[in-house]
Write an enzyme that holds these catalytic residues in place. Structure first.
Site, PDB file in Angstrom:
ATOM      1  N   GLU A 176       0.766  -1.274   0.050  1.00 33.16           N
ATOM      2  CA  GLU A 176      -0.103  -0.067   0.193  1.00 33.16           C
ATOM      3  C   GLU A 176       0.927   1.424  -0.125  1.00 33.16           C
ATOM      4  OE1 GLU A 176      -4.133  -1.741   2.164  1.00 33.16           O
ATOM      5  OE2 GLU A 176      -2.486  -0.791   3.542  1.00 33.16           O
TER       6      GLU A 176
ATOM      7  N   GLU B  70      -5.632  -8.122  -1.058  1.00 30.69           N
ATOM      8  CA  GLU B  70      -6.273  -8.098   0.189  1.00 30.69           C
ATOM      9  C   GLU B  70      -7.691  -7.750  -0.174  1.00 30.69           C
ATOM     10  OE1 GLU B  70      -4.644  -5.478   3.462  1.00 30.69           O
ATOM     11  OE2 GLU B  70      -2.639  -5.953   2.542  1.00 30.69           O
TER      12      GLU B  70
HETATM   13  C1  BG6 Z   1      -4.064  -3.127   4.847  1.00 31.76           C
HETATM   14  C2  BG6 Z   1      -2.855  -3.691   5.195  1.00 31.76           C
HETATM   15  O1  BG6 Z   1      -4.281  -1.926   5.251  1.00 31.76           O
HETATM   16  O2  BG6 Z   1      -5.500  -3.495   5.722  1.00 31.76           O
HETATM   17  C3  BG6 Z   1      -2.861  -4.840   6.419  1.00 31.76           C
HETATM   18  O3  BG6 Z   1      -2.274  -4.119   4.260  1.00 31.76           O
HETATM   19  C4  BG6 Z   1      -4.176  -4.607   7.110  1.00 31.76           C
HETATM   20  O4  BG6 Z   1      -1.450  -4.740   6.979  1.00 31.76           O
HETATM   21  C5  BG6 Z   1      -5.509  -4.623   6.522  1.00 31.76           C
HETATM   22  O5  BG6 Z   1      -4.257  -5.513   8.328  1.00 31.76           O
HETATM   23  C6  BG6 Z   1      -6.626  -4.686   7.192  1.00 31.76           C
HETATM   24  O6  BG6 Z   1      -6.625  -3.465   8.237  1.00 31.76           O
HETATM   25  P1  BG6 Z   1      -6.773  -3.736   9.719  1.00 31.76           P
HETATM   26  O7  BG6 Z   1      -6.624  -2.428  10.452  1.00 31.76           O
HETATM   27  O8  BG6 Z   1      -8.250  -4.075   9.952  1.00 31.76           O
HETATM   28  O9  BG6 Z   1      -5.880  -4.822  10.114  1.00 31.76           O
END
Ligand code: BG6
Length: 471
Positions: free
Chosen positions: A173, A365
């Protein structure tokens, strides 16, 4: 017979990051990373030294349990597993002259295990875990010196693992540096004290380092495919007022700029204007310009939600999303953490990125962070996570639509395929996984693993290459 829009060889799997899953923060010669002093994620400023309330120090102990966890991924039928390498396991201080052999050997063992199960690794080189020393001594990516340290690190990775790892992501990101400078850029100076120039200069250094990694890969790991990784959050105009449309375009630009530079090899005109209008004169050398021309093979991204934008300063900005937000979209439901749930937005992003870049895409993701309740059914502990199944199903249906639209997509890895520590809030109760891990926010728990209902559901989706999704 059901048909599926997913092509043969589509890579199904899951994703995690070293600092959120491994634990063993001081084992095997590992140095401290910025995460080891972020017990509250981005909810509070970093502390001086590791504190016992920091769940990431032990995380879910993948450091010792990786074989068991990978076997569970294999049971679901994963074709790919996205993991990150903890930079401070390889170079404990970031600026060391020689790498730490014990750290390298750990990832050898992880890759052996993946190979044994026929799972392709997808490796993030830097996922929010800059060695702490680089933050303290150099102010992270604000310093040009980090390019050299990163190059040294990637040379070691490509030399050691280049023959067995095909897919690499340079920075997680990369556009988030603007929003979370310490976590994303290892920048020690508090955000309020950073100038706009500092931030963009740090980003520029990361962009050069990323392109340089691509160049190094061509030399040391010719079969490697290098991707950039962008936090995708499509922006919708709050109303049809052209000023709102323009405002959303500008917000989109502030993210798309990162993909444009990685794919086109130079700063686009609108990005130069953003800098000019903020009075930012970046230090960009001729060599930087040459390096940036080493463009990526594919574009990967995270997607959790969309956001709305308005040109009207009176409109309240309470819309929440991953690391940044905007105007709340009244048409969308939200998660327990307030993030808008928008499956169609994923189709929008896939089309937008494909139309714009014509490069293969990879969703690395996506998922729902939710509180889970462990129950016992027929003597077996599990979680009935129908809400997670619904979220993933609806998003995957939209991925199918995008495939029908002609988008070239390499694969899909759900975020936190096993429960891990949240990046933003540092909680374990914000769970994304198909596998429940018995660990609580207060650090208690046995660390036992229990497949949830979604475990069987995802196994079926993978086995049928998406034909089992409910449309
Ligand atoms: C992304 C990241 O921003 O979102 C991850 O690459 C992160 O590391 C994921 O865990 C989800 O966000 P969160 O804050 O719910 O863990």
């Amino acid at each position: 017979m059901s048909t599926t829009p997913f092509p043969d060889g589509f890579l199904w799997g899951g994703a995690t990051a070293a600092n959120q899953i491994e634990g063993g923060y001081d084992q095997g010669g590992k140095g401290l990373s910025i995460q080891d002093v972020m017990p509250k994620g981005i909810m509070a400023p970093p502390v001086e030294a590791p504190t016992p309330d920091n769940l990431k120090l032990e995380a879910i102990d993948f450091y010792h349990r990786y074989a068991e966890d990978i076997a569970l991924f294999a049971k679901m039928g994963f074709g790919v597993y996205r993991l990150s390498i903890a930079w401070s396991r390889i170079f404990p201080n970031g600026d060391d002259a020689e790498p730490n052999e014990e750290g390298l050997a750990f990832y050898d063992r992880v890759f052996d295990e993946l190979e044994k199960h026929g799972i392709e690794p997808l490796v993030t080189i830097s996922h929010y875990e800059t060695p702490l020393n680089l933050a303290r001594k150099y102010d992270g990516w604000v310093s040009r010196d980090l390019i050299g340290f990163y190059e040294r690190y990637v040379r070691v990775l490509f030399t050691r693992y280049g023959a067995r790892v095909k897919y690499w992501l340079t920075f997680n990101e990369i556009n988030s540096v603007l929003h979370a400078p310490f976590m994303s850029g290892g920048i020690q100076t508090p955000k309020e004290e950073l100038s706009t120039k500092d931030l963009y200069q740090a980003i520029h250094h990361e962009l050069v380092a990323s392109a340089s990694a691509t160049k190094i890969a061509r030399e040391l790991a010719p079969n490697a495919q290098i991707g950039c990784m962008i936090l995708a959050m499509p922006t919708y105009p709050f109303t049809p007022d052209p000023q709102d449309v323009l405002k959303s375009l500008h917000t989109d630009h502030s993210n798309l700029m990162f993909g444009d530079i990685h794919v086109r090899g130079e700063y686009p005109g609108y990005a130069l204007r953003i800098l000019r209008e903020q009075g930012v004169e970046l230090d960009i050398t001729d060599e930087d310009r040459e390096t940036l021309k080493n463009t990526v093979d594919f574009v990967s991204f995270s997607y959790y939600s969309s956001v709305a934008e308005s040109a009207d300063p009176e409109v309240i900005r309470e819309g929440k999303g991953n690391l940044f937000g905007g105007v709340e979209n009244p048409k969308l439901p939200v998660s327990q953490w307030g993030w808008a749930i928008d499956p169609v937005g994923l189709r929008v992003v896939l089309n937008q990125f494909w139309d714009r870049w014509q490069k293969p895409l990879f969703i690395v993701e996506n998922g729902l962070g939710a509180r889970d309740e462990l129950v016992e059914i027929d003597g077996r502990k599990t979680v009935i996570d129908d809400y997670r199944i619904a979220y993933l199903n609806d998003h995957l249906v939209q991925v199918g639509e995008a495939l029908e639209d002609g988008v070239d997509l390499l694969g899909y890895t759900t975020w936190g395929c096993i429960d891990i520590v949240s990046a933003s809030t540092a909680q374990l109760s914000k769970r994304y996984g198909f596998i429940y891990v018995d660990r609580n926010d207060d650090g208690s728990g046995t660390l036992e693993r229990y497949p949830k209902k979604s475990f069987d559901w995802y196994s079926e989706v993978i086995a049928t290459n998406g034909a089992s999704l409910s449309r």
